[in-house]
Enzyme design. Sequence first.
Site, PDB file in Angstrom:
ATOM      1  N   GLY A 162      35.429  43.620  44.958  1.00 33.80           N
ATOM      2  CA  GLY A 162      35.992  44.241  43.761  1.00 33.80           C
ATOM      3  C   GLY A 162      36.479  43.211  42.751  1.00 33.80           C
ATOM      4  O   GLY A 162      36.105  42.043  42.810  1.00 33.80           O
ATOM      5  N   ALA A 163      37.332  43.682  41.814  1.00 31.04           N
ATOM      6  CA  ALA A 163      37.748  42.859  40.667  1.00 31.04           C
ATOM      7  C   ALA A 163      36.488  42.296  40.006  1.00 31.04           C
ATOM      8  O   ALA A 163      36.342  41.089  39.806  1.00 31.04           O
ATOM      9  CB  ALA A 163      38.719  41.760  41.083  1.00 31.04           C
ATOM     10  N   HIS A 187      29.184  39.655  38.948  1.00 29.74           N
ATOM     11  CA  HIS A 187      28.776  40.783  39.797  1.00 29.74           C
ATOM     12  C   HIS A 187      27.751  41.645  39.056  1.00 29.74           C
ATOM     13  O   HIS A 187      26.803  42.151  39.650  1.00 29.74           O
ATOM     14  CB  HIS A 187      29.983  41.651  40.174  1.00 29.74           C
ATOM     15  N   GLN A 196      38.884  38.072  56.456  1.00 26.76           N
ATOM     16  CA  GLN A 196      38.381  36.785  55.973  1.00 26.76           C
ATOM     17  C   GLN A 196      39.445  36.000  55.208  1.00 26.76           C
ATOM     18  O   GLN A 196      39.160  34.942  54.655  1.00 26.76           O
ATOM     19  CB  GLN A 196      37.113  36.961  55.133  1.00 26.76           C
ATOM     20  N   GLY A 242      26.096  35.739  45.250  1.00 28.46           N
ATOM     21  CA  GLY A 242      26.188  34.734  44.188  1.00 28.46           C
ATOM     22  C   GLY A 242      26.188  33.324  44.761  1.00 28.46           C
ATOM     23  O   GLY A 242      26.776  33.071  45.818  1.00 28.46           O
ATOM     24  N   LYS A 284      27.822  30.914  43.671  1.00 27.29           N
ATOM     25  CA  LYS A 284      29.140  30.267  43.587  1.00 27.29           C
ATOM     26  C   LYS A 284      29.728  30.065  44.980  1.00 27.29           C
ATOM     27  O   LYS A 284      30.345  29.056  45.268  1.00 27.29           O
ATOM     28  CB  LYS A 284      30.100  31.080  42.721  1.00 27.29           C
ATOM     29  N   SER A 304      34.908  34.308  38.449  1.00 29.61           N
ATOM     30  CA  SER A 304      35.450  34.597  39.779  1.00 29.61           C
ATOM     31  C   SER A 304      36.509  35.679  39.643  1.00 29.61           C
ATOM     32  O   SER A 304      37.226  35.729  38.632  1.00 29.61           O
ATOM     33  CB  SER A 304      36.097  33.325  40.351  1.00 29.61           C
ATOM     34  N   SER A 305      36.613  36.500  40.673  1.00 34.12           N
ATOM     35  CA  SER A 305      37.642  37.552  40.654  1.00 34.12           C
ATOM     36  C   SER A 305      39.032  36.932  40.568  1.00 34.12           C
ATOM     37  O   SER A 305      39.966  37.547  40.042  1.00 34.12           O
ATOM     38  CB  SER A 305      37.545  38.398  41.919  1.00 34.12           C
TER      39      SER A 305
HETATM   40  O1  PAF Z   1      31.826  37.224  48.402  1.00 32.18           O
HETATM   41  C1  PAF Z   1      32.569  38.205  48.643  1.00 32.18           C
HETATM   42  O2  PAF Z   1      33.039  38.898  47.754  1.00 32.18           O
HETATM   43  C2  PAF Z   1      32.914  38.526  50.088  1.00 32.18           C
HETATM   44  O3  PAF Z   1      33.042  37.369  50.841  1.00 32.18           O
HETATM   45  C3  PAF Z   1      31.926  39.502  50.750  1.00 32.18           C
HETATM   46  C4  PAF Z   1      30.528  38.911  50.833  1.00 32.18           C
HETATM   47  C5  PAF Z   1      31.887  40.801  49.949  1.00 32.18           C
HETATM   48  C6  PAF Z   1      32.391  39.835  52.162  1.00 32.18           C
HETATM   49  O4  PAF Z   1      33.661  40.403  52.164  1.00 32.18           O
END
Ligand code: PAF
Length: 280
Positions: free
Chosen positions: A31-32, A37, A61, A147, A149, A185-186
């Site tokens: 999101g964000a 995206h 994560q 991405g 990045k 970037s978010s």
């Molecule tokens: O890159 C991200 O936004 C995250 O690491 C992902 C791939 C959605 C996994 O949570």
Amino acid sequence: MEIFNSVSALRLYLESQRRDNKSIGFVPTMGALHAGHGSLITASRAGNDLTVCSIFVNPTQFNNPDDLAHYPRTLAADCAMLQAAGCDAVFAPSAQEMYPEPAVVKFDFGALERVMEGQFRPGHFNGVGVVVSKLFNIVQPDRAYFGQKDLQQTAVVRQMMVDLGFQIELHICPTLREADGLAMSSRNVNILAQHRPAASTIFRILNQAKTSLLAGESSKTAQVHAAEAFASQPDFKLAYFEIVNLHTLQPVAACQPEGQTAICAAAFLGKVRLIDNVVF
Ligand code: PAF
């Protein structure tokens, strides 16, 4: 655009789409959403009949609870953006829906995760491996879009797909940048206004190193110069600046043959951790 919160409802919808022989493109996100995206959605739409985007801030994560707490959450704006971009379905599950029970299985990506992000964020790639493999099993896409990045993430996902035999085409899309070069970037929304002008420094230093390496400078010297350049910027605190083989992500002593080298950096700008890379 359809919005799903439950795995079972999304599965039902996708089963009926597959019965109609629709190909499925998948864009996993936290999101964000920003234009970067948007470019993944555009790529997915160009290559598939149907595009699914997941929005899930994956707690497993994050190794830093503060980072998780401050991660921007903008679901309504994200859905409006996805609708305008022509996305067909959004999957926005709760943490309970994704993890009815805590995952026990652990991913260890070996040498790929002993460097860079993996070294600084213990457990991060295990969390990515678990959530991406779950999402792949739920969505069962034909193609998935990530991405560049997050270069190390793309390497880890590629390894996971090989090891687990996912029959999904992996598409890595170029990093989108602001006018001054800052990678989208978010996390950028958390950059303080007074720090924002300095934020493009990271891309500038990456490019300086690329030029020097192409001119024959050693990685060690390029790293020393980069560290000095970051040190001269009072708001930046460098975490790492690595010159690596694009595929193995292991450090290299000098520029590799055409198309093989990546320079990857992570640095704090105030409290915001930024990562970026150049590949050549
Ligand atoms: O890159 C991200 O936004 C995250 O690491 C992902 C791939 C959605 C996994 O949570």
